[in-house]
Motif scaffolding. Sequence first.
Motif, short mmCIF file in Angstrom:
data_model
loop_
_atom_site.label_atom_id
_atom_site.label_comp_id
_atom_site.label_asym_id
_atom_site.label_seq_id
_atom_site.Cartn_x
_atom_site.Cartn_y
_atom_site.Cartn_z
N GLU A 158 -18.62 24.17 36.43
CA GLU A 158 -17.83 22.96 36.21
C GLU A 158 -16.37 23.31 35.87
O GLU A 158 -15.44 22.70 36.37
CB GLU A 158 -18.47 22.14 35.08
N VAL A 159 -16.18 24.30 35.02
CA VAL A 159 -14.85 24.56 34.45
C VAL A 159 -14.05 25.60 35.26
O VAL A 159 -12.83 25.51 35.36
CB VAL A 159 -14.99 25.01 32.98
N PHE A 160 -14.76 26.56 35.84
CA PHE A 160 -14.06 27.68 36.48
C PHE A 160 -14.28 27.68 37.99
O PHE A 160 -15.23 27.11 38.50
CB PHE A 160 -14.57 29.02 35.92
N THR A 161 -13.38 28.37 38.68
CA THR A 161 -13.62 28.67 40.09
C THR A 161 -13.44 30.17 40.28
O THR A 161 -12.72 30.83 39.52
CB THR A 161 -12.67 27.89 41.04
N VAL A 162 -14.11 30.71 41.29
CA VAL A 162 -14.06 32.15 41.54
C VAL A 162 -12.72 32.50 42.18
O VAL A 162 -12.23 31.78 43.05
CB VAL A 162 -15.23 32.58 42.45
N THR A 163 -12.11 33.59 41.73
CA THR A 163 -10.80 33.97 42.21
C THR A 163 -10.70 35.50 42.31
O THR A 163 -11.52 36.21 41.72
CB THR A 163 -9.71 33.44 41.25
N ALA B 177 -11.10 31.66 37.29
CA ALA B 177 -9.88 30.98 36.83
C ALA B 177 -10.27 29.53 36.58
O ALA B 177 -11.32 29.07 37.03
CB ALA B 177 -8.81 31.06 37.91
N LEU B 178 -9.41 28.79 35.87
CA LEU B 178 -9.72 27.39 35.62
C LEU B 178 -9.75 26.63 36.94
O LEU B 178 -8.90 26.84 37.81
CB LEU B 178 -8.67 26.77 34.71
N ALA B 179 -10.72 25.73 37.09
CA ALA B 179 -10.77 24.87 38.26
C ALA B 179 -9.57 23.94 38.22
O ALA B 179 -9.10 23.58 37.13
CB ALA B 179 -12.08 24.08 38.26
N PRO B 180 -9.06 23.53 39.41
CA PRO B 180 -7.85 22.70 39.44
C PRO B 180 -7.95 21.45 38.54
O PRO B 180 -6.96 21.04 37.93
CB PRO B 180 -7.74 22.30 40.91
N ARG B 181 -9.16 20.86 38.42
CA ARG B 181 -9.25 19.64 37.60
C ARG B 181 -9.03 19.92 36.11
O ARG B 181 -8.86 18.98 35.33
CB ARG B 181 -10.57 18.92 37.84
N TYR B 182 -9.05 21.19 35.70
CA TYR B 182 -8.76 21.51 34.29
C TYR B 182 -7.41 22.21 34.15
O TYR B 182 -7.14 22.88 33.13
CB TYR B 182 -9.89 22.36 33.69
N ALA B 183 -6.55 22.05 35.15
CA ALA B 183 -5.26 22.75 35.13
C ALA B 183 -4.43 22.42 33.90
O ALA B 183 -3.62 23.23 33.43
CB ALA B 183 -4.47 22.41 36.40
N ALA B 184 -4.64 21.24 33.33
CA ALA B 184 -3.89 20.85 32.13
C ALA B 184 -4.18 21.78 30.95
O ALA B 184 -3.41 21.82 29.99
CB ALA B 184 -4.22 19.41 31.75
#
Lengths: 90, 368
Positions: free
Chosen positions: B265-270, B286-293
Amino acid sequence: MCLGIPGRIVEVRASADRPDLRTGIVDFEGLRRPVCLVYTPEAQIGDYVIVHVGFAISRVDEAEAARTLAVIRAIPDALARELGTTLERT
Amino acid sequence: MKYLDEYRDPVLARRLLEELRKLATKPWTIMEVCGGQTHTIVRQGIDELLPAGIRMIHGPGCPVCVTPLAMVDKAVAIAARPEVTFTSYGDMLRVPGSTGDLVGVKARGGDVRVVYSPLDAVRIAEAHPDRQVVFFAVGFETTAPANAMAVLHAAARGLANFTVLVSHVLVPPAITAILDAPDNEVRGFLAAGHVCAVMGYTQYEPIAARYRVPIVVTGFEPLDLIEGILMTVRQLEEGRAEVENQYARAVHRAGNTAAQDAIREVFTVTARSWRGVGEIPASGLALAPRYAAYDAEHRFAVESLNTTEHPACIAGDILRGTRLPTDCAAYGTACTPRTPLGAPMVSAEGTCAAFHGAGRQRSTVGSR
Ligand code: SF4
C-alpha cells in the motif's frame, strides 16, 4: 534495527488515538515495551512474538523465544539498541 | 575459535558436523545473507569448524552497511536544518557520510533523536506541530512493515509535519545481483529467517530454479546455521536446487500477508543503489506516489550531493564477499567500532564489527 527480539505479550489493548491500531505491552525478560500488534491479530496475552522496531511480526513458541534471545544476548549492545536503554522496568 | 561445548546442544552440533563431513565430497562456497547470521558464524567460529572446502561468504545483510553514502549525506543535510527534528534508529547515527555523521549534526546543535520504533517519530510529530519531524526509514523487509504503518498512521491523523526519508532495500534482488556477477563463486544461499517471516519464501523459488542454486531459509542460532549449511551442501551434492525451510519454527511459505499488504500500500519497488555495491534494479522500496506528501526528499528538495568514501575502506569488496575485513589495512587500527571509517564497522551486524567483536586478527603480511 534488523534483529527481531522475542518477547511475551502481557497486555493487549486498542491504541488510545487509533482504535483500529491494536497494541499491547510485551515483556522482554522483565523489560516492558509498548508493541504494535496490528500484524499479529491472532496473538493473545501469554503468546510469544518476534518484535521488529516496535511491531510484532511473527508468533513463536516459548522455546524458540529463549533460543533467539540467547543469540541476541551474544551480540554486543544488541538488546539495548533494539529496545532502548530507557526502559521502564516493571 | 569457540568450542562446541559452548553450544546449546553440543552433541547435536557434533553430529550435524560429522554428517556434513561425510556428505561433502567437493568444495562449495555458500553465502549467508543476514547480518545476524554473520555475527553468529564469526562469533561461534562456525566457519572454522566446517570441513575443508566448505567456505562461507558473508553477504550484504546489514541494512546500516548498505544504505548508500548519498542517502546518509541527504540525512545529514536535512537534519542540519533549523526547523527539522530528525529521528532515526540508533545504528544510523554514527554511519560516516562524506563530510560527517548524524552525531556530528547533533553536536553542532541539531535536533537529532534516536527512536526505537517509527511510531515514536509519529508521536513526536503530533506533540510538536511547530517542528518538521523527519524519520530515516531504512532497513530490509523486516522494518518495512513498521515504516509503512508509521506513514499510514500519520496519514490517518492528517499530520502535515511528518515525513520519511526512505532508503529501503530488498533481499532477493541482491541475491540475483550476486549471482549475475561474472566472478561469482557462490553456489548456495542461506536466506534470512526473519526476512522470510515477513515476506515468505515464494520469491526465492524462481531464483533457485533459474540459477540452479539451493536456497535454504535459515534461523540465526548456531545449530540453525550448521543445519542450514548441511541442507545446502546436501542439495549441492545431490544436484538439487530448491528452496528449503530450515526455520519452520518461525517461517511459513506465505509469510505475514497483513504486513505485505501494508508494504504494498505505502511503497513501490524501485532501483536502489547499495553502498559499496552500486545500483541494483528493482532492489528497493520508495514511497508510492499517493504518499508523496510524506516524502522528505520532496519536501526538503535535497539535491544529489558529491559523495566520497574514505579511501582506505574496502567495504564494497566486503559486502560482495570478495575480501574479508582482516584484509583491510585499516581494520582494527584506524578503523574500530569506536572510530568507524566505513559502515560495516558501525553496526554490530556489519561484517567488520562482527570480526572485530570476535577478536579476529588482521591477516599477516603475505597472506593475500
Ligand atoms: S575495517 Fe573499516 S575501513 Fe576497513 S573495510 Fe571495514 S569498515 Fe571499511
